[in-house]
Scaffold this motif. Structure first.
Motif, mmCIF file in Angstrom:
data_model
loop_
_atom_site.group_PDB
_atom_site.id
_atom_site.type_symbol
_atom_site.label_atom_id
_atom_site.label_comp_id
_atom_site.label_asym_id
_atom_site.label_seq_id
_atom_site.Cartn_x
_atom_site.Cartn_y
_atom_site.Cartn_z
ATOM 1 N N ALA A 131 64.899 36.083 -44.559
ATOM 2 C CA ALA A 131 65.439 35.568 -43.298
ATOM 3 C C ALA A 131 66.951 35.492 -43.361
ATOM 4 O O ALA A 131 67.648 35.812 -42.387
ATOM 5 C CB ALA A 131 64.849 34.195 -42.988
ATOM 6 N N ASN A 132 67.481 35.065 -44.498
ATOM 7 C CA ASN A 132 68.931 34.984 -44.649
ATOM 8 C C ASN A 132 69.556 36.371 -44.673
ATOM 9 O O ASN A 132 70.719 36.554 -44.312
ATOM 10 C CB ASN A 132 69.293 34.236 -45.932
ATOM 11 N N GLY A 133 68.778 37.363 -45.086
ATOM 12 C CA GLY A 133 69.298 38.725 -45.136
ATOM 13 C C GLY A 133 69.429 39.386 -43.776
ATOM 14 O O GLY A 133 70.202 40.330 -43.625
ATOM 15 N N ILE A 134 68.693 38.902 -42.778
ATOM 16 C CA ILE A 134 68.725 39.544 -41.459
ATOM 17 C C ILE A 134 70.127 39.513 -40.848
ATOM 18 O O ILE A 134 70.656 40.562 -40.461
ATOM 19 C CB ILE A 134 67.678 38.913 -40.528
ATOM 20 N N PRO A 135 70.790 38.341 -40.739
ATOM 21 C CA PRO A 135 72.139 38.368 -40.168
ATOM 22 C C PRO A 135 73.149 39.113 -41.043
ATOM 23 O O PRO A 135 74.089 39.709 -40.513
ATOM 24 C CB PRO A 135 72.507 36.887 -40.034
ATOM 25 N N VAL A 136 72.951 39.111 -42.372
ATOM 26 C CA VAL A 136 73.852 39.874 -43.242
ATOM 27 C C VAL A 136 73.742 41.361 -42.929
ATOM 28 O O VAL A 136 74.749 42.067 -42.798
ATOM 29 C CB VAL A 136 73.547 39.619 -44.730
ATOM 30 N N ALA A 137 72.514 41.829 -42.797
ATOM 31 C CA ALA A 137 72.308 43.251 -42.498
ATOM 32 C C ALA A 137 72.847 43.596 -41.114
ATOM 33 O O ALA A 137 73.476 44.654 -40.930
ATOM 34 C CB ALA A 137 70.825 43.591 -42.605
ATOM 35 N N GLU A 138 72.612 42.734 -40.130
ATOM 36 C CA GLU A 138 73.136 42.984 -38.785
ATOM 37 C C GLU A 138 74.660 43.060 -38.806
ATOM 38 O O GLU A 138 75.267 43.956 -38.189
ATOM 39 C CB GLU A 138 72.678 41.869 -37.841
ATOM 40 N N TYR A 139 75.280 42.125 -39.496
ATOM 41 C CA TYR A 139 76.739 42.065 -39.616
ATOM 42 C C TYR A 139 77.265 43.335 -40.292
ATOM 43 O O TYR A 139 78.249 43.942 -39.851
ATOM 44 C CB TYR A 139 77.085 40.818 -40.419
ATOM 45 N N THR A 140 76.581 43.748 -41.361
ATOM 46 C CA THR A 140 77.026 44.915 -42.119
ATOM 47 C C THR A 140 76.925 46.187 -41.294
ATOM 48 O O THR A 140 77.847 47.020 -41.284
ATOM 49 C CB THR A 140 76.185 45.055 -43.401
ATOM 50 N N VAL A 141 75.802 46.364 -40.610
ATOM 51 C CA VAL A 141 75.628 47.573 -39.803
ATOM 52 C C VAL A 141 76.678 47.633 -38.697
ATOM 53 O O VAL A 141 77.243 48.705 -38.416
ATOM 54 C CB VAL A 141 74.200 47.626 -39.217
ATOM 55 N N ALA A 142 76.976 46.484 -38.089
ATOM 56 C CA ALA A 142 78.030 46.458 -37.069
ATOM 57 C C ALA A 142 79.366 46.901 -37.662
ATOM 58 O O ALA A 142 80.114 47.682 -37.041
ATOM 59 C CB ALA A 142 78.145 45.051 -36.473
ATOM 60 N N GLN A 143 79.672 46.432 -38.874
ATOM 61 C CA GLN A 143 80.930 46.828 -39.519
ATOM 62 C C GLN A 143 80.937 48.310 -39.865
ATOM 63 O O GLN A 143 81.970 48.981 -39.745
ATOM 64 C CB GLN A 143 81.155 45.990 -40.777
ATOM 65 N N ILE A 144 79.799 48.825 -40.327
ATOM 66 C CA ILE A 144 79.730 50.247 -40.667
ATOM 67 C C ILE A 144 80.030 51.105 -39.440
ATOM 68 O O ILE A 144 80.800 52.081 -39.508
ATOM 69 C CB ILE A 144 78.343 50.585 -41.251
ATOM 70 N N VAL A 145 79.427 50.760 -38.312
ATOM 71 C CA VAL A 145 79.638 51.543 -37.092
ATOM 72 C C VAL A 145 81.094 51.454 -36.635
ATOM 73 O O VAL A 145 81.712 52.473 -36.285
ATOM 74 C CB VAL A 145 78.677 51.066 -35.979
ATOM 75 N N LEU A 146 81.660 50.253 -36.646
ATOM 76 C CA LEU A 146 83.059 50.103 -36.242
ATOM 77 C C LEU A 146 84.002 50.789 -37.223
ATOM 78 O O LEU A 146 84.988 51.420 -36.830
ATOM 79 C CB LEU A 146 83.405 48.619 -36.118
ATOM 80 N N ALA A 147 83.699 50.664 -38.526
ATOM 81 C CA ALA A 147 84.542 51.314 -39.538
ATOM 82 C C ALA A 147 84.536 52.820 -39.355
ATOM 83 O O ALA A 147 85.548 53.496 -39.576
ATOM 84 C CB ALA A 147 84.059 50.950 -40.939
ATOM 85 N N GLY A 148 83.394 53.366 -38.938
ATOM 86 C CA GLY A 148 83.312 54.813 -38.719
ATOM 87 C C GLY A 148 84.254 55.312 -37.647
ATOM 88 O O GLY A 148 84.626 56.494 -37.630
ATOM 89 N N LYS A 149 84.660 54.429 -36.743
ATOM 90 C CA LYS A 149 85.614 54.769 -35.682
ATOM 91 C C LYS A 149 87.059 54.442 -36.064
ATOM 92 O O LYS A 149 87.969 54.642 -35.260
ATOM 93 C CB LYS A 149 85.266 53.975 -34.413
#
Length: 375
Positions: free
Chosen positions: A147-165
């Motif tokens: 459960a604690n990993g869900i927001p970490v993963a969401e946060y990380t994926v958002a950063q990956i997508v933004l970093a790609g730009k």
């Protein structure tokens, strides 16, 4: 609200109008109707935690209501310094519920104060600090790390997508030098189509990041010596060595377990291989990164970016260059559960208790073998 609030209720004040003792008796009867008495038909549970405010947020009224249906759960919140004062209550407890602030007990303390204990339900992430003495005594341990990993993963994926730009440095460059300069930097990025992204560690969070990235047209490379080929295939990822990930991936995200064997494993050898505009993300732990080596590589190629939600030490020392470098973005350890997100962890542990009490297989049990590799 007082009835449902965690913690002991030691004092009740009664104000009787015009000395009418009948009002007092009526109110006393109402109070007695909800004062908790041991229910011998239900298993017994206690809250063992040194952080009552965190516990109240994690175990919200809805979760408490679910637990009350199946447990005689005391509302007392007992910390390490309250073991002796609550010895009678603890001696009856079969189940412990906790979160951040779970005290570390020795095997002798567990035997003395919790002789009937069967399981610990930890509504937070890592259990490394307290689990072994319980497991050594045959007491089961469950953790809401998923459960604690869900927001970490969401946060990380958002950063990956933004970093790609090129979002992060592009925003700073635009603020400092104007729109054209910001756009020129953004234009150096291949963005998010058939671009390689590297994931370091395919544990709970790293695996969840990979699953979420399956919604994108990205090529995901994973470094994890412990992950099977079958697991990586199910995640839509390819196995890769550290050098391959750092030299080929546009964005690299660290989710390596925080273990003695992994401390300082990411060095200049790796960071110096990053592309001139690559991004390194760390939402795991800071101990795996040799920070002077990361700083050196970022200075050598200012187009590189580091997004650091964790450091070592944490927070960074006041004179650390990380605070002032234009290509470093420090956040105050916010990737994990915050705000209403923390209640998800309590709900996970309530559901886990329901599963084992119903004879169903648990989902989030921690074993001694798992402690060798998990965060």
């Amino acid at each position: 609200e007082a009835q449902n609030a965690p913690g002991p209720h030691d004092l009740i004040l009664e104000f009787v109008k015009d000395e009418q003792d009948s009002a007092f008796r009526d109110d006393a009867a109402a109070l007695l109707s909800w004062i908790r008495k041991p229910d011998t038909a239900k298993p017994t549970g206690v809250f063992l935690c040194g952080n009552p405010s965190a516990l109240a947020n994690v175990y919200d009224p809805e979760t408490l209501s679910h637990l009350d249906q199946v447990l005689d759960l005391s509302r007392a919140v007992i910390g390490k310094d309250g073991l002796e004062d609550n010895r009678a209550l603890l001696s009856r407890a079969e189940y412990v519920f906790s979160t951040w602030g779970m005290p570390s007990l020795t095997e002798e303390e567990i035997e003395t104060y919790l002789p009937r204990l069967k399981a610990v339900f930890y509504a937070a992430g890592s259990v490394q600090a307290f689990a072994r003495p319980f497991l050594n005594r045959g007491i089961r341990v469950f953790s809401a790390w998923a459960a604690n990993g869900i927001p970490v993963a969401e946060y990380t994926v958002a950063q990956i997508v933004l970093a790609g730009k090129g979002f992060f440095q592009g925003l700073r460059i635009q603020s400092r030098e104007g729109r054209a300069a910001g756009r020129a930097y953004n234009d150096t990025f291949p963005c998010n189509y058939r671009v390689k992204v590297g994931i370091l560690g395919a544990g709970m969070i790293g695996s969840l990041v990979c699953r979420m990235l399956q919604a994108y047209d990205l090529d995901v490379l994973v470094y994890d010596p412990f992950a099977s080929d079958e697991k990586l295939a199910a995640l839509g990822a390819k196995r890769a060595a550290l050098g391959e990930i750092f030299s080929q991936c546009q964005t690299i995200s660290c989710h390596i377990a925080n273990l003695p064997a992994t401390v300082g494993m990411l060095t200049y050898e790796h960071f110096s291989q990053m592309k001139p505009n690559a991004t390194f993300i760390n939402t795991g732990r800071g101990a795996q990164v040799v920070e002077p080596d990361l700083i050196r590589a970022l200075r050598e190629a200012p187009g590189r970016t580091a997004l650091l939600d964790v450091t070592m030490p944490e927070p960074s020392e006041p004179d650390s260059p990380l605070w002032t470098m234009e290509n470093v973005f420090l956040t105050p350890h916010i990737a994990g559960s915050m705000g209403r997100e923390v209640a998800r962890m309590g709900a996970f542990m309530a559901e886990e208790y329901r599963r084992i009490s119903a004879g169903e297989p648990p989902r989030w049990e921690v074993t001694p073998k798992m402690l060798e590799t998990m965060a």
